[in-house]
Design a protein around this motif. Structure first.
Motif, PDB file in Angstrom:
ATOM      1  N   GLN A 120      25.494  63.639  71.736  1.00  0.00           N
ATOM      2  CA  GLN A 120      24.843  64.043  72.991  1.00  0.00           C
ATOM      3  C   GLN A 120      25.581  63.506  74.213  1.00  0.00           C
ATOM      4  N   GLY A 178      23.238  49.664  70.767  1.00  0.00           N
ATOM      5  CA  GLY A 178      24.470  50.357  70.376  1.00  0.00           C
ATOM      6  C   GLY A 178      24.425  51.840  70.722  1.00  0.00           C
ATOM      7  N   SER A 179      23.229  52.358  70.920  1.00  0.00           N
ATOM      8  CA  SER A 179      23.045  53.780  71.229  1.00  0.00           C
ATOM      9  C   SER A 179      22.934  54.024  72.722  1.00  0.00           C
ATOM     10  N   ALA A 225      24.683  54.943  75.085  1.00  0.00           N
ATOM     11  CA  ALA A 225      25.298  56.128  75.702  1.00  0.00           C
ATOM     12  C   ALA A 225      24.373  57.339  75.624  1.00  0.00           C
ATOM     13  N   VAL A 226      23.404  57.317  74.700  1.00  0.00           N
ATOM     14  CA  VAL A 226      22.473  58.456  74.590  1.00  0.00           C
ATOM     15  C   VAL A 226      21.007  58.059  74.730  1.00  0.00           C
ATOM     16  N   ARG A 283      24.608  67.734  66.597  1.00  0.00           N
ATOM     17  CA  ARG A 283      23.563  67.290  65.670  1.00  0.00           C
ATOM     18  C   ARG A 283      22.538  68.398  65.413  1.00  0.00           C
ATOM     19  N   ALA A 294      15.944  60.552  73.266  1.00  0.00           N
ATOM     20  CA  ALA A 294      17.198  61.062  72.705  1.00  0.00           C
ATOM     21  C   ALA A 294      17.082  61.281  71.195  1.00  0.00           C
ATOM     22  N   GLY A 295      15.962  60.870  70.605  1.00  0.00           N
ATOM     23  CA  GLY A 295      15.823  61.005  69.157  1.00  0.00           C
ATOM     24  C   GLY A 295      16.829  60.156  68.404  1.00  0.00           C
ATOM     25  N   SER A 296      17.178  59.002  68.965  1.00  0.00           N
ATOM     26  CA  SER A 296      18.180  58.162  68.289  1.00  0.00           C
ATOM     27  C   SER A 296      17.543  57.012  67.516  1.00  0.00           C
TER      28      SER A 296
END
Ligand SMILES: Cc1cc2nc3c(=O)[nH]c(=O)nc-3n(C[C@H](O)[C@H](O)[C@H](O)COP(=O)(O)OP(=O)(O)OC[C@H]3O[C@@H](n4cnc5c(N)ncnc54)[C@H](O)[C@@H]3O)c2cc1C
Ligand code: SF4
Ligand code: SF4
Lengths: 429, 460
Positions: A28, B134-135, B137-138, A45, B72-74
């Protein structure tokens, strides 16, 4: 791809690749389409999840899947940034072929891909007629960029600012087959559709470079499109036809390298042909592998094989900024060489833009199907270019050159769009 | 299923371009970063104004439709899988940074703002927002608050909860509620902002946050210390803390992960190293020089084979390149990556590593472990192929065993990834029945129809 077995084989290969996606969503952060739409189906994704469903359940909404798959620039930004090493573009190319085989090509695309690109004579004649009459339908808008816009309200052209087709295509120079000079090298020159028909100056600049450096040139004028546009539309049949036509001309490999001015064409030889032609005969596969090993972008050829020296830019020099085309940088890893080539021109001062490797939003037929998203992405690129205060923007991909020219012409910028090789050739006597 | 008239009602609120109910769209909202089975929602709604967000919540509640909010669904715990169907509510159009106040050092920001973009905007004003998952960026700030996300700097700077001063949200009836304050001190009423932190979308739909900002450290120094085995590295972690040095980052990597990183990213790690600590100290220059020297000495005294102290930004980046490559390098080895989050008190890291070793042998699993050693927060990462049913069954058993081991060592089910669907069944093991019941009562009081992310954290 009428053959059901071939399709099933591809589905199996696809499944092996899809399972590598760990759904982390990191794609993303780099996907230019997602940045505009915020829709998960527009990013790698989401598409991969969709395909998994396609592979496993064989479909209730193939058309829906196809529409989502088409909304992708195939820019490879996701694959380049993926922690898990998912080759999203490879997946999407295969998937488009499978899905298209399911529902069949649209009649318009069939006409274009089967009728024109793979029948080069007809295509070239039609374009020759178009060239004669183009002035009647368009009026010039920007002399620096060389763009025009449509005089009539045309549903096909829309608001685009277009570059003209060249008066004479590059191929009108006739077949070339010269012996190696002082470099001892001989290259095959694969000019690609847009350089043949629109940016002939790029082709001429390349010929000048080859001559200057004493490089022998093999340039057969029966060469046809590299096939990527057909493939991107899922039309395997046209793609395979085009590959075979080109193999007839280049398959013998009587040259050291096959050089192109286009990141997409080089990555087609390098990567797409070997990936997508697994069903070709052993002999054809060997030729494809040979071409893959010999294919090289012109910037890389100049910088890595011919060798040029970097000169300090002169005072009062023109400022040039560089757009790194996706296929050139993300798929082929060519970006430093472009800088070397430009810095060899003493009249140029290279200024970097922010996000030089962010996609310009062209994506071939994406620009036709999703012009408004394409423009939104393109406008951001235009803003980054304009912010540098450059006089020239260099891009090593003819499709990017068209898109950037459109965006800058619409914004009224007086910034020239050039291929790096044109700027390099200026320095040669 | 959502009836045509109800769909029309949603369309009136958010515009028809902002609802999706085609099969092909619903698939891409059926999962998150957890390795769990997908579930399709009935409808996906993307409000572009706060007012519309509130109306969407009310429409859902009035019609008994479950709501799963998705940033973001991360997340790695199944928090955004719409396990009961219903509406997936997207927050990514609500991403404005409303205010960055340099004088009072806070920011007001909408839920869908991306963490890294926010942190960069703050940095551009000369301030610092430390939580760095760590995520980043999204991931969205809403997702960070809802999961109480941590990051590499947790040891010295804490996690998301330490920066949440206020949360504005919609209750289940769609009423807009304000909680917390822009003041550093605020003890008005129940501590609602902190109740929202880590609530994983089960108590309210959050709209904006007031976040604390701090001055950035003046300088920092990074180093990479190589150890012969896990015991020496773990002892070093405790010794550093005991010496009253608090590095901003103190990361760990086991031998398997080192091998994977070297195989893929080739950053020059010794393959015979038993484990690795990546350490960064920050603060004002005198303090940094002092701390770096102390850390170096402690590492050497505790059996470190070699220590590389970064001399400049390029070398510092190399240290972090190794850390950043950990997950990617592991993820490339097998198709499926199950990233876990077992956390134990620091002194129990050696015991936890032993337990992980045994679990890997018992269940014939490939496990690479890295993580935030300074926090005791380990990420055992199981590599497998989820298509292989037999193997995946062993993975599930292994995961159960990992949590049992962490709890037996006074650890916790989640250091930072949340409970979601993935770990709800273990809740009573860490807390107790009465405690889970207490949480359920809170949930029932604020969400009587159980429509806010049902089934998450507290199970059925
Ligand atoms: C590669 C990778 C690295 C990661 N590294 C870290 C790490 O270092 N530290 C860490 O802590 N986590 C990490 N994570 C996990 C994850 O990124 C975090 O949990 C993050 O906070 C999720 O943010 P999101 O925007 O993706 O939220 P989502 O996944 O979209 O949602 C998470 C939860 O928050 C809820 N939610 C979101 N917005 C709202 C809202 N407005 N109101 C109510 N509920 C809401 C959702 O319903 C869901 O339950 C990592 C994940 C990946 C894939
Ligand atoms: S970054 Fe790669 S692994 Fe992660 S979701 Fe995108 S494609 Fe999948
Ligand atoms: S190829 Fe480009 S446009 Fe397509 S999903 Fe990947 S990043 Fe997005």
């Amino acid at each position: 791809m009428a053959d059901l077995n071939q399709m099933l084989k591809m589905l199996g290969e696809l499944d092996d690749q899809l399972v590598n996606c760990m759904r982390c969503g990191m794609c993303q952060s780099v996907c230019p389409v997602f940045a505009e739409t915020g829709r998960e189906a527009d990013v790698a994704r989401g598409k991969i999840a969709l395909l998994e469903f396609l592979g496993h359940e064989m479909i209730s909404d193939t058309k829906g899947v196809k529409d989502r798959l088409d909304k992708c620039l195939l820019c490879g930004s996701c694959a380049a940034a993926c922690p898990s090493g998912v080759k999203a573009v490879d997946i999407f190319l295969k998937a488009r072929a499978i899905v298209t085989a399911f529902i069949g090509l649209s009649p318009v695309k069939k006409a274009i891909f089967r009728g024109m690109l793979s029948k080069p004579k007809l295509f070239n004649n039609l374009l020759a007629i178009g060239t004669k009459f183009q002035g009647l339908f368009t009026s010039p808008v920007n002399d620096i960029i060389g763009s025009s816009c449509s005089k009539l309200l045309s549903p096909v052209l829309g608001d685009r600012h277009l570059l003209s087709l060249a008066d004479k295509p590059l191929r009108s120079a006739g077949n070339l087959n010269t012996a190696p000079g002082k470099s001892g090298l001989k290259v095959a020159f694969f000019y690609g559709c847009v350089v043949d028909k629109m940016f002939t100056t790029v082709g001429e600049a390349m010929l000048k470079v080859f001559k200057h450096h004493g490089v022998g040139v093999y340039m057969p004028i029966d060469q046809v499109c590299c096939g990527v546009p057909s493939l991107a539309s899922g039309d395997m049949k046209s793609f395979e036809d085009l590959v075979r036509m080109n193999l007839k001309l280049f398959g013998k490999g009587d040259f050291d390298y096959i050089i192109t001015p286009c990141g997409t064409c080089t990555s087609a030889f390098h990567h797409v042909w070997p990936l997508m032609c697994s069903d070709f005969s052993q002999e054809e596969r060997a030729q494809i592998e040979m071409l893959a090993s010999k294919a090289m972008d012109i910037n890389a050829f100049i910088a890595d094989k011919l060798g040029v020296s970097v000169v300090e830019s002169a005072v009062g020099a023109k400022k040039v900024t560089i757009h790194d085309p996706c296929h050139l940088k993300k798929s082929l890893g060519v970006s430093g060489q472009v800088r070397t080539v430009l810095k060899a021109n003493p009249n140029l001062d290279v200024v970097e833009m922010s996000g030089s490797d962010v996609c310009c939003g062209c994506g071939g037929s994406f620009n036709l199907q999703h012009y408004s998203v394409s423009t939104k992405i393109g406008k951001k690129k235009r803003d980054s270019i304009a912010a540098t205060g450059a006089d020239i923007v260099a891009a090593g991909c003819p499709a990017c050159m068209m898109q950037i020219a459109d965006m800058m012409s619409q914004a009224g910028d007086r910034i020239a769009v050039k291929h790096p090789v044109e700027l390099y050739a200026q320095t040669l006597g | 299923m959502v009836s045509q008239s109800l769909k029309q009602a949603f369309a009136t609120v958010v515009g028809s371009d902002n609802i999706m109910d085609a099969e092909a769209d619903k698939h891409s909202y059926s999962y998150d970063a957890a390795v769990l089975d997908p579930v399709l929602p009935s409808l996906v709604v993307r409000p572009t104004t706060m007012e519309a967000m509130g109306k969407v919540v009310k429409l859902c509640n009035d019609n008994g439709l479950p709501i799963t909010v998705r940033g973001a669904g991360s997340n790695l715990s199944g928090g955004t899988i719409p396990s009961k169907g219903g509406v997936v509510l997207l927050t990514n159009a609500l991403d404005k940074i409303i205010e960055i106040n340099e004088e009072d050092m806070y920011a007001v920001v909408q839920t869908g703002a991306i963490t890294a973009k926010f942190a960069n905007a703050v940095a551009a004003k000369g301030l610092f927002y430390p939580p760095d998952p760590g995520s980043q960026a999204v991931s969205t700030l809403g997702g960070n608050v809802a999961e109480n996300a941590g990051g590499l700097r947790g040891l010295k700077y804490g996690v998301t909860k330490d920066y949440v001063m206020g949360v504005n949200f919609f209750d289940v009836d769609g009423n807009w509620c304000k909680s917390g304050s822009k003041t550093v001190k605020c003890v008005t009423g129940l501590n609602i902002p902190q109740l929202m932190v880590g609530s994983e979308g089960t108590l309210a739909v959050m709209s904006e946050f007031i976040l604390k900002l701090v001055p950035p450290p003046q300088t920092s120094k990074a180093m990479m210390a190589i150890f012969p085995d896990i015991m020496t590295a773990s002892r070093t972690v405790s010794a550093i803390i005991a010496a009253k040095v608090v590095p901003c980052t103190l990361e760990f990597m086991d031998n398997f992960t080192i091998g994977a990183v070297e195989g893929y990213a080739k950053v020059g790690l010794p393959l015979d190293a038993g484990s690795l600590l990546l350490i960064e100290v920050d603060g004002h220059p005198g303090q940094v020089a002092d701390d770096a020297e102390k850390v170096e000495k402690i590492c050497k005294d505790n059996g470190c084979i070699r220590i590389q102290v970064a001399k400049d930004a390029v070398e510092r980046n190399k240290v972090w390149e190794a850390r950043r490559a950990a997950l990617s390098s592991l993820a490339r080895l097998r198709p499926t990556t199950v990233l876990e989050d077992a956390t134990v008190p620091r002194s129990k890291i050696p015991a936890m590593m032993e337990a992980l070793d045994k679990i890997a042998k018992d269940y014939k699993l490939t496990i690479g472990t890295f993580g935030h050693a300074g926090d005791g927060n380990l990420h055992p990462t199981i590599l497998c192929d989820r298509r292989d049913k037999e193997e995946f069954h062993r993975v599930e058993q292994g995961v159960d065993a990992i949590f049992a081991a962490a709890l037996a060592l006074d650890g916790t089910l989640s250091g930072e990834h949340g409970i979601g669907l993935a770990k709800s069944r273990y809740m009573e093991l860490e807390t107790n029945k009465a405690s889970v019941m207490y949480s359920k009562r809170i949930k029932a009081a604020v969400d009587p129809k159980n429509i806010l992310n049902p089934g998450k954290i507290l199970g059925e």
